[in-house]
Motif scaffolding. Structure first.
Motif: not given
Length: 77
Positions: A27-29, A34-35, A66-70
């Motif tokens: 769910v978090a991913s 989506t963001w 980069i934020v998504v990767l972290l």
């Protein structure tokens, strides 16, 4: 969680704690991917309407990626 807590959780809920962690991670991913798509689309529209330069578009999308990767690194089950 120790063995007693795992057994108590499994017997009370009927599912294992690993399954619950997997669902939370999925769910978090889905939310942060989506963001990322929303950010990329918004920046593309701004670039297309001449409200931002191509460099602005690329910079914002790269920072969001980069934020998504972290987040993906820390949320993995």
């Amino acid at each position: 969680m120790d063995g007693n807590q795992i057994n108590a959780f499994s017997s009370a809920s009927g599912v294992s704690h690993a399954d619950v962690l997997l669902v939370i991670a999925l769910v978090a991913s889905a939310l942060y991917l989506t963001w990322l798509g929303w950010v990329a689309y918004g920046q593309f529209r701004s670039w297309h309407d001449d409200r931002a330069t191509l460099l602005d578009f690329m910079w914002v999308v790269i920072r969001a990626a980069i934020v998504v990767l972290l987040i993906g690194f820390f949320v993995r089950p």
